[in-house]
Write a protein that holds these residues in place. Structure first.
Motif, PDB file in Angstrom:
ATOM      1  N   LEU A  92     -45.759  -9.340 -53.329  1.00  0.00           N
ATOM      2  CA  LEU A  92     -44.853 -10.070 -54.218  1.00  0.00           C
ATOM      3  C   LEU A  92     -45.097  -9.756 -55.688  1.00  0.00           C
ATOM      4  O   LEU A  92     -44.152  -9.779 -56.494  1.00  0.00           O
ATOM      5  N   ALA A  93     -46.338  -9.476 -56.034  1.00  0.00           N
ATOM      6  CA  ALA A  93     -46.668  -9.255 -57.448  1.00  0.00           C
ATOM      7  C   ALA A  93     -46.577  -7.795 -57.875  1.00  0.00           C
ATOM      8  O   ALA A  93     -46.832  -7.473 -59.041  1.00  0.00           O
ATOM      9  N   ASP A  94     -46.176  -6.905 -56.974  1.00  0.00           N
ATOM     10  CA  ASP A  94     -46.064  -5.489 -57.345  1.00  0.00           C
ATOM     11  C   ASP A  94     -45.056  -5.330 -58.478  1.00  0.00           C
ATOM     12  O   ASP A  94     -43.893  -5.745 -58.336  1.00  0.00           O
ATOM     13  N   PRO A  95     -45.437  -4.740 -59.592  1.00  0.00           N
ATOM     14  CA  PRO A  95     -44.529  -4.687 -60.750  1.00  0.00           C
ATOM     15  C   PRO A  95     -43.285  -3.829 -60.537  1.00  0.00           C
ATOM     16  O   PRO A  95     -42.281  -4.013 -61.241  1.00  0.00           O
ATOM     17  N   ASP A  96     -43.340  -2.889 -59.596  1.00  0.00           N
ATOM     18  CA  ASP A  96     -42.185  -2.012 -59.374  1.00  0.00           C
ATOM     19  C   ASP A  96     -41.295  -2.479 -58.232  1.00  0.00           C
ATOM     20  O   ASP A  96     -40.320  -1.807 -57.894  1.00  0.00           O
ATOM     21  N   LEU A  97     -41.623  -3.630 -57.635  1.00  0.00           N
ATOM     22  CA  LEU A  97     -40.886  -4.095 -56.467  1.00  0.00           C
ATOM     23  C   LEU A  97     -39.809  -5.107 -56.863  1.00  0.00           C
ATOM     24  O   LEU A  97     -40.099  -6.120 -57.510  1.00  0.00           O
ATOM     25  N   VAL A  98     -38.572  -4.832 -56.473  1.00  0.00           N
ATOM     26  CA  VAL A  98     -37.462  -5.763 -56.675  1.00  0.00           C
ATOM     27  C   VAL A  98     -37.107  -6.364 -55.312  1.00  0.00           C
ATOM     28  O   VAL A  98     -36.826  -5.630 -54.367  1.00  0.00           O
ATOM     29  N   ALA A 156     -37.192 -13.240 -56.408  1.00  0.00           N
ATOM     30  CA  ALA A 156     -36.001 -12.538 -55.932  1.00  0.00           C
ATOM     31  C   ALA A 156     -34.835 -12.672 -56.909  1.00  0.00           C
ATOM     32  O   ALA A 156     -34.743 -13.633 -57.679  1.00  0.00           O
ATOM     33  N   VAL A 157     -33.938 -11.689 -56.849  1.00  0.00           N
ATOM     34  CA  VAL A 157     -32.678 -11.740 -57.582  1.00  0.00           C
ATOM     35  C   VAL A 157     -31.548 -11.870 -56.564  1.00  0.00           C
ATOM     36  O   VAL A 157     -31.726 -11.565 -55.379  1.00  0.00           O
ATOM     37  N   PHE A 158     -30.407 -12.333 -57.016  1.00  0.00           N
ATOM     38  CA  PHE A 158     -29.263 -12.507 -56.115  1.00  0.00           C
ATOM     39  C   PHE A 158     -28.327 -11.324 -56.242  1.00  0.00           C
ATOM     40  O   PHE A 158     -27.736 -11.078 -57.302  1.00  0.00           O
ATOM     41  N   LEU A 159     -28.197 -10.561 -55.163  1.00  0.00           N
ATOM     42  CA  LEU A 159     -27.303  -9.408 -55.107  1.00  0.00           C
ATOM     43  C   LEU A 159     -25.982  -9.898 -54.514  1.00  0.00           C
ATOM     44  O   LEU A 159     -25.881 -10.126 -53.311  1.00  0.00           O
ATOM     45  N   ALA A 192     -24.037  -2.968 -62.003  1.00  0.00           N
ATOM     46  CA  ALA A 192     -24.484  -4.180 -61.310  1.00  0.00           C
ATOM     47  C   ALA A 192     -25.933  -4.062 -60.867  1.00  0.00           C
ATOM     48  O   ALA A 192     -26.720  -5.008 -60.998  1.00  0.00           O
ATOM     49  N   MET A 193     -26.309  -2.897 -60.342  1.00  0.00           N
ATOM     50  CA  MET A 193     -27.690  -2.711 -59.892  1.00  0.00           C
ATOM     51  C   MET A 193     -28.652  -2.703 -61.074  1.00  0.00           C
ATOM     52  O   MET A 193     -29.720  -3.326 -61.025  1.00  0.00           O
ATOM     53  N   GLY A 194     -28.293  -2.002 -62.133  1.00  0.00           N
ATOM     54  CA  GLY A 194     -29.162  -1.954 -63.294  1.00  0.00           C
ATOM     55  C   GLY A 194     -29.438  -3.337 -63.864  1.00  0.00           C
ATOM     56  O   GLY A 194     -30.565  -3.637 -64.280  1.00  0.00           O
ATOM     57  N   ALA A 195     -28.414  -4.196 -63.881  1.00  0.00           N
ATOM     58  CA  ALA A 195     -28.585  -5.554 -64.390  1.00  0.00           C
ATOM     59  C   ALA A 195     -29.533  -6.376 -63.529  1.00  0.00           C
ATOM     60  O   ALA A 195     -30.159  -7.332 -64.006  1.00  0.00           O
ATOM     61  N   LEU A 196     -29.669  -6.007 -62.257  1.00  0.00           N
ATOM     62  CA  LEU A 196     -30.582  -6.705 -61.349  1.00  0.00           C
ATOM     63  C   LEU A 196     -31.993  -6.127 -61.380  1.00  0.00           C
ATOM     64  O   LEU A 196     -32.883  -6.598 -60.663  1.00  0.00           O
ATOM     65  N   ARG A 246     -43.789 -19.912 -45.689  1.00  0.00           N
ATOM     66  CA  ARG A 246     -44.108 -19.139 -46.888  1.00  0.00           C
ATOM     67  C   ARG A 246     -43.374 -19.731 -48.086  1.00  0.00           C
ATOM     68  O   ARG A 246     -42.363 -20.422 -47.935  1.00  0.00           O
ATOM     69  N   PRO A 247     -43.832 -19.481 -49.294  1.00  0.00           N
ATOM     70  CA  PRO A 247     -43.276 -20.166 -50.467  1.00  0.00           C
ATOM     71  C   PRO A 247     -41.864 -19.716 -50.829  1.00  0.00           C
ATOM     72  O   PRO A 247     -41.487 -18.564 -50.615  1.00  0.00           O
ATOM     73  N   THR A 248     -41.118 -20.639 -51.380  1.00  0.00           N
ATOM     74  CA  THR A 248     -39.816 -20.339 -51.981  1.00  0.00           C
ATOM     75  C   THR A 248     -39.790 -20.969 -53.363  1.00  0.00           C
ATOM     76  O   THR A 248     -40.630 -21.796 -53.710  1.00  0.00           O
ATOM     77  N   GLU A 249     -38.803 -20.556 -54.151  1.00  0.00           N
ATOM     78  CA  GLU A 249     -38.635 -21.155 -55.465  1.00  0.00           C
ATOM     79  C   GLU A 249     -37.149 -21.372 -55.723  1.00  0.00           C
ATOM     80  O   GLU A 249     -36.288 -20.782 -55.054  1.00  0.00           O
ATOM     81  N   ALA A 250     -36.845 -22.227 -56.676  1.00  0.00           N
ATOM     82  CA  ALA A 250     -35.459 -22.525 -57.034  1.00  0.00           C
ATOM     83  C   ALA A 250     -35.149 -21.937 -58.396  1.00  0.00           C
ATOM     84  O   ALA A 250     -36.027 -21.437 -59.106  1.00  0.00           O
ATOM     85  N   GLY A 251     -33.866 -21.977 -58.745  1.00  0.00           N
ATOM     86  CA  GLY A 251     -33.458 -21.506 -60.057  1.00  0.00           C
ATOM     87  C   GLY A 251     -33.009 -20.061 -60.032  1.00  0.00           C
ATOM     88  O   GLY A 251     -32.621 -19.520 -59.003  1.00  0.00           O
ATOM     89  N   ASP A 252     -33.078 -19.434 -61.192  1.00  0.00           N
ATOM     90  CA  ASP A 252     -32.587 -18.066 -61.355  1.00  0.00           C
ATOM     91  C   ASP A 252     -33.679 -17.215 -61.972  1.00  0.00           C
ATOM     92  O   ASP A 252     -34.359 -17.643 -62.904  1.00  0.00           O
ATOM     93  N   HIS A 253     -33.840 -16.013 -61.437  1.00  0.00           N
ATOM     94  CA  HIS A 253     -34.841 -15.087 -61.967  1.00  0.00           C
ATOM     95  C   HIS A 253     -34.142 -14.040 -62.820  1.00  0.00           C
ATOM     96  O   HIS A 253     -33.178 -13.422 -62.386  1.00  0.00           O
ATOM     97  N   ARG A 254     -34.627 -13.861 -64.026  1.00  0.00           N
ATOM     98  CA  ARG A 254     -34.022 -12.879 -64.929  1.00  0.00           C
ATOM     99  C   ARG A 254     -34.853 -11.594 -64.905  1.00  0.00           C
ATOM    100  O   ARG A 254     -35.952 -11.553 -65.462  1.00  0.00           O
TER     101      ARG A 254
END
Length: 276
Positions: A14-20, A45-48, A73-77, A126-134
Protein backbone atom coordinates in the motif's frame (compact mmCIF):
# COMPACT_ATOMS: atom_id res chain seq x y z
CA UNK A 1 3.99 -7.33 -10.82
CA UNK A 2 1.70 -10.14 -11.90
CA UNK A 3 -1.53 -9.30 -13.76
CA UNK A 4 -3.56 -10.77 -10.88
CA UNK A 5 -2.53 -9.83 -7.33
CA UNK A 6 -3.83 -11.08 -4.00
CA UNK A 7 -5.25 -9.01 -1.16
CA UNK A 8 -2.24 -10.10 0.90
CA UNK A 9 0.13 -8.76 -1.76
CA UNK A 10 -1.68 -5.44 -1.97
CA UNK A 11 -1.79 -5.03 1.80
CA UNK A 12 2.00 -5.33 1.82
CA UNK A 13 2.47 -2.75 -0.95
CA UNK A 14 0.00 0.00 0.00
CA UNK A 15 2.83 2.41 0.74
CA UNK A 16 4.77 1.82 -2.49
CA UNK A 17 5.30 5.32 -3.93
CA UNK A 18 4.91 4.19 -7.55
CA UNK A 19 1.73 2.17 -6.98
CA UNK A 20 -1.66 3.60 -7.97
CA UNK A 21 -4.70 1.76 -6.62
CA UNK A 22 -7.87 2.49 -8.58
CA UNK A 23 -11.48 1.59 -7.84
CA UNK A 24 -13.05 0.85 -11.25
CA UNK A 25 -16.53 -0.02 -9.98
CA UNK A 26 -19.45 0.57 -12.33
CA UNK A 27 -23.00 -0.71 -11.99
CA UNK A 28 -25.93 -1.39 -14.30
CA UNK A 29 -28.24 -1.07 -11.28
CA UNK A 30 -29.11 2.20 -9.48
CA UNK A 31 -26.10 1.80 -7.19
CA UNK A 32 -23.92 4.92 -7.13
CA UNK A 33 -20.32 3.82 -7.57
CA UNK A 34 -18.87 7.25 -6.82
CA UNK A 35 -20.86 7.61 -3.59
CA UNK A 36 -19.88 4.11 -2.49
CA UNK A 37 -16.23 4.93 -3.16
CA UNK A 38 -16.50 8.11 -1.10
CA UNK A 39 -17.98 6.13 1.79
CA UNK A 40 -15.35 3.38 1.83
CA UNK A 41 -12.42 2.38 -0.34
CA UNK A 42 -9.00 0.77 -0.08
CA UNK A 43 -6.60 3.26 1.54
CA UNK A 44 -5.00 5.59 -0.98
CA UNK A 45 -7.23 4.50 -3.87
CA UNK A 46 -8.52 6.83 -6.56
CA UNK A 47 -11.88 6.52 -8.30
CA UNK A 48 -11.62 5.56 -11.97
CA UNK A 49 -14.98 6.64 -13.34
CA UNK A 50 -15.77 4.17 -16.12
CA UNK A 51 -19.08 5.87 -16.83
CA UNK A 52 -17.20 9.01 -17.86
CA UNK A 53 -14.56 7.08 -19.82
CA UNK A 54 -16.61 6.66 -22.97
CA UNK A 55 -16.83 8.31 -26.37
CA UNK A 56 -19.59 10.95 -26.02
CA UNK A 57 -20.03 11.16 -29.79
CA UNK A 58 -20.83 7.48 -30.35
CA UNK A 59 -24.43 6.25 -30.04
CA UNK A 60 -23.37 2.99 -28.38
CA UNK A 61 -22.62 3.16 -24.64
CA UNK A 62 -19.20 2.66 -23.07
CA UNK A 63 -17.21 2.97 -26.30
CA UNK A 64 -13.47 3.49 -25.92
CA UNK A 65 -12.82 7.26 -25.76
CA UNK A 66 -10.37 9.15 -27.92
CA UNK A 67 -6.73 8.57 -26.90
CA UNK A 68 -6.21 12.18 -25.84
CA UNK A 69 -9.30 12.18 -23.62
CA UNK A 70 -8.30 8.87 -22.05
CA UNK A 71 -4.75 10.11 -21.45
CA UNK A 72 -5.98 13.27 -19.74
CA UNK A 73 -8.27 11.28 -17.44
CA UNK A 74 -5.55 8.80 -16.51
CA UNK A 75 -2.94 11.48 -15.94
CA UNK A 76 -5.27 13.30 -13.55
CA UNK A 77 -5.58 10.08 -11.53
CA UNK A 78 -1.83 9.72 -11.26
CA UNK A 79 -1.66 6.92 -13.81
CA UNK A 80 1.18 7.26 -16.28
CA UNK A 81 4.90 6.98 -16.83
CA UNK A 82 6.78 5.28 -14.00
CA UNK A 83 3.62 4.12 -12.20
CA UNK A 84 2.13 0.69 -11.56
CA UNK A 85 -1.62 0.21 -11.26
CA UNK A 86 -3.79 -2.21 -9.31
CA UNK A 87 -7.47 -2.14 -10.23
CA UNK A 88 -10.36 -3.42 -8.16
CA UNK A 89 -14.13 -3.22 -8.16
CA UNK A 90 -17.19 -4.03 -6.10
CA UNK A 91 -19.39 -4.74 -9.10
CA UNK A 92 -21.47 -7.75 -10.11
CA UNK A 93 -20.19 -7.33 -13.67
CA UNK A 94 -16.49 -7.31 -12.73
CA UNK A 95 -15.72 -3.92 -14.18
CA UNK A 96 -12.05 -3.87 -13.18
CA UNK A 97 -11.50 -6.05 -16.24
CA UNK A 98 -12.90 -3.31 -18.47
CA UNK A 99 -10.49 -0.78 -16.98
CA UNK A 100 -7.64 -3.29 -17.40
CA UNK A 101 -8.53 -3.76 -21.07
CA UNK A 102 -8.73 -0.03 -21.69
CA UNK A 103 -5.34 0.63 -20.13
CA UNK A 104 -3.73 -2.24 -22.00
CA UNK A 105 -5.35 -1.15 -25.27
CA UNK A 106 -4.00 2.36 -24.74
CA UNK A 107 -0.50 0.97 -24.30
CA UNK A 108 -0.15 0.85 -20.51
CA UNK A 109 1.26 -2.55 -19.59
CA UNK A 110 2.02 -2.44 -15.85
CA UNK A 111 -1.52 -2.98 -14.65
CA UNK A 112 -3.05 -5.73 -12.50
CA UNK A 113 -6.43 -6.71 -11.06
CA UNK A 114 -7.01 -7.38 -7.36
CA UNK A 115 -8.24 -10.96 -6.99
CA UNK A 116 -11.60 -10.96 -5.23
CA UNK A 117 -11.92 -7.19 -5.36
CA UNK A 118 -13.25 -5.04 -2.55
CA UNK A 119 -15.52 -7.84 -1.32
CA UNK A 120 -12.56 -10.06 -0.43
CA UNK A 121 -10.63 -7.13 1.05
CA UNK A 122 -13.55 -6.38 3.38
CA UNK A 123 -14.19 -10.04 4.18
CA UNK A 124 -10.65 -10.21 5.51
CA UNK A 125 -11.31 -7.16 7.74
CA UNK A 126 -8.65 -5.13 5.96
CA UNK A 127 -8.73 -1.33 6.37
CA UNK A 128 -10.78 1.08 4.31
CA UNK A 129 -11.00 4.84 4.32
CA UNK A 130 -13.59 7.44 3.35
CA UNK A 131 -13.37 10.67 1.43
CA UNK A 132 -11.38 11.53 -1.67
CA UNK A 133 -7.71 10.97 -2.40
CA UNK A 134 -5.93 13.60 -4.44
CA UNK A 135 -3.19 11.92 -6.45
CA UNK A 136 -0.01 13.42 -7.81
CA UNK A 137 -0.70 13.92 -11.56
CA UNK A 138 1.25 11.86 -14.06
CA UNK A 139 1.99 11.96 -17.76
CA UNK A 140 0.09 9.29 -19.68
CA UNK A 141 1.25 8.78 -23.27
CA UNK A 142 -1.37 6.79 -25.23
CA UNK A 143 -0.15 4.15 -27.63
CA UNK A 144 -3.39 2.70 -28.99
CA UNK A 145 -3.35 -0.92 -30.10
CA UNK A 146 -5.70 -0.72 -33.07
CA UNK A 147 -5.69 -4.49 -33.55
CA UNK A 148 -7.27 -4.93 -30.08
CA UNK A 149 -10.61 -3.45 -31.17
CA UNK A 150 -13.21 -4.53 -33.72
CA UNK A 151 -15.92 -2.29 -35.15
CA UNK A 152 -19.26 -3.21 -36.67
CA UNK A 153 -17.90 -3.30 -40.21
CA UNK A 154 -15.24 -5.81 -39.22
CA UNK A 155 -17.81 -7.94 -37.43
CA UNK A 156 -20.12 -7.92 -40.45
CA UNK A 157 -17.26 -9.07 -42.66
CA UNK A 158 -16.46 -11.79 -40.13
CA UNK A 159 -20.00 -13.21 -40.32
CA UNK A 160 -19.18 -14.14 -43.90
CA UNK A 161 -15.52 -15.08 -43.52
CA UNK A 162 -15.61 -16.79 -40.14
CA UNK A 163 -11.95 -15.85 -39.77
CA UNK A 164 -12.34 -15.05 -36.07
CA UNK A 165 -14.35 -16.87 -33.44
CA UNK A 166 -16.89 -14.60 -31.75
CA UNK A 167 -17.33 -15.40 -28.06
CA UNK A 168 -20.29 -13.78 -26.30
CA UNK A 169 -19.96 -13.18 -22.54
CA UNK A 170 -23.67 -12.61 -21.86
CA UNK A 171 -25.78 -15.10 -19.95
CA UNK A 172 -27.27 -18.01 -21.87
CA UNK A 173 -30.89 -16.71 -21.90
CA UNK A 174 -29.91 -13.40 -23.48
CA UNK A 175 -27.48 -15.06 -25.87
CA UNK A 176 -30.07 -17.56 -27.13
CA UNK A 177 -32.83 -14.98 -27.38
CA UNK A 178 -35.00 -16.63 -24.75
CA UNK A 179 -34.71 -13.45 -22.70
CA UNK A 180 -35.37 -10.00 -24.14
CA UNK A 181 -32.57 -7.45 -24.12
CA UNK A 182 -33.04 -4.87 -21.34
CA UNK A 183 -32.24 -1.98 -23.67
CA UNK A 184 -35.23 -0.46 -25.51
CA UNK A 185 -35.19 -1.20 -29.23
CA UNK A 186 -32.42 -3.80 -29.01
CA UNK A 187 -33.30 -7.16 -30.57
CA UNK A 188 -32.87 -10.51 -28.88
CA UNK A 189 -30.32 -13.15 -29.90
CA UNK A 190 -26.68 -13.06 -30.94
CA UNK A 191 -24.30 -12.55 -33.84
CA UNK A 192 -24.64 -15.50 -36.24
CA UNK A 193 -22.07 -18.17 -35.54
CA UNK A 194 -21.09 -16.80 -32.13
CA UNK A 195 -20.29 -19.07 -29.21
CA UNK A 196 -21.45 -18.45 -25.65
CA UNK A 197 -19.23 -18.33 -22.57
CA UNK A 198 -20.90 -16.35 -19.74
CA UNK A 199 -18.35 -14.20 -17.95
CA UNK A 200 -19.28 -15.65 -14.56
CA UNK A 201 -17.63 -18.91 -15.59
CA UNK A 202 -14.25 -17.25 -15.04
CA UNK A 203 -14.76 -17.11 -11.26
CA UNK A 204 -14.87 -19.43 -8.30
CA UNK A 205 -17.77 -19.44 -5.84
CA UNK A 206 -15.94 -17.01 -3.54
CA UNK A 207 -15.54 -14.44 -6.32
CA UNK A 208 -11.85 -15.03 -6.99
CA UNK A 209 -10.55 -15.94 -10.41
CA UNK A 210 -10.32 -19.57 -11.41
CA UNK A 211 -6.90 -21.09 -12.00
CA UNK A 212 -5.41 -20.90 -15.50
CA UNK A 213 -6.13 -24.61 -16.02
CA UNK A 214 -9.77 -24.15 -15.00
CA UNK A 215 -10.12 -21.11 -17.25
CA UNK A 216 -8.72 -23.07 -20.16
CA UNK A 217 -11.24 -25.84 -19.43
CA UNK A 218 -14.11 -23.33 -19.58
CA UNK A 219 -13.06 -22.12 -23.02
CA UNK A 220 -12.69 -25.71 -24.19
CA UNK A 221 -16.13 -26.63 -22.82
CA UNK A 222 -17.68 -23.71 -24.72
CA UNK A 223 -16.30 -25.09 -27.99
CA UNK A 224 -13.68 -22.38 -28.42
CA UNK A 225 -10.51 -23.30 -30.29
CA UNK A 226 -7.69 -21.50 -28.50
CA UNK A 227 -5.46 -21.94 -31.54
CA UNK A 228 -7.72 -19.67 -33.62
CA UNK A 229 -8.31 -15.90 -33.34
CA UNK A 230 -10.97 -14.78 -30.85
CA UNK A 231 -13.16 -11.68 -30.63
CA UNK A 232 -15.09 -11.16 -27.40
CA UNK A 233 -18.50 -9.50 -27.31
CA UNK A 234 -21.22 -8.91 -24.71
CA UNK A 235 -23.88 -6.27 -24.07
CA UNK A 236 -21.77 -3.12 -24.09
CA UNK A 237 -18.12 -4.18 -24.05
CA UNK A 238 -17.76 -4.60 -20.29
CA UNK A 239 -18.11 -8.29 -19.47
CA UNK A 240 -16.38 -9.23 -22.74
CA UNK A 241 -13.31 -7.72 -21.10
CA UNK A 242 -13.61 -10.37 -18.40
CA UNK A 243 -13.14 -13.06 -21.04
CA UNK A 244 -10.14 -11.20 -22.45
CA UNK A 245 -8.54 -11.06 -19.02
CA UNK A 246 -9.25 -14.78 -18.71
CA UNK A 247 -7.49 -15.35 -22.01
CA UNK A 248 -4.55 -13.28 -20.80
CA UNK A 249 -4.36 -15.49 -17.71
CA UNK A 250 -3.76 -18.51 -19.94
CA UNK A 251 -1.27 -16.77 -22.18
CA UNK A 252 -3.71 -16.09 -24.99
CA UNK A 253 -4.86 -12.89 -26.66
CA UNK A 254 -8.02 -11.64 -28.28
CA UNK A 255 -9.83 -8.58 -29.56
CA UNK A 256 -12.99 -6.86 -28.33
CA UNK A 257 -16.04 -5.83 -30.32
CA UNK A 258 -16.50 -2.61 -28.40
CA UNK A 259 -19.98 -1.79 -29.66
CA UNK A 260 -21.12 -5.31 -28.78
CA UNK A 261 -24.81 -6.21 -28.75
CA UNK A 262 -25.97 -2.70 -27.83
CA UNK A 263 -24.71 -1.58 -31.25
CA UNK A 264 -25.40 -4.76 -33.22
CA UNK A 265 -28.82 -5.55 -31.78
CA UNK A 266 -30.29 -2.10 -32.37
CA UNK A 267 -29.35 -2.02 -36.07
CA UNK A 268 -32.16 -3.50 -38.21
CA UNK A 269 -29.67 -4.28 -40.99
CA UNK A 270 -27.35 -6.57 -39.00
CA UNK A 271 -28.03 -10.33 -39.13
CA UNK A 272 -29.17 -11.90 -35.90
CA UNK A 273 -29.48 -15.48 -34.72
CA UNK A 274 -31.96 -16.82 -32.15
CA UNK A 275 -31.53 -20.35 -30.80
CA UNK A 276 -34.10 -20.33 -28.00
Amino acid sequence: METLVSTEWLAGHLADPDLVIADASYHLTPRDAAAEFAAAHIPGAVFLNLKALADPDHPAPMMLPRPDAFAAAMGALGIGEGRRVVLYDDSDIRTAARAWWMLRTMGFADVAILDGGLAKWRAEARPTEAGDHRPCPATFTPRPAIDAVRDKAAMLANVTSGAEQVVDARGAPRFSGAEADPRPGVAAGHIPGALNLPYGRMFQADGTWKSPDAIRAEFDAAGIDLDRPIVASCGSGITASVLLFGLDRIGQGGALYDGSWSEWGIDPETPKEVTA
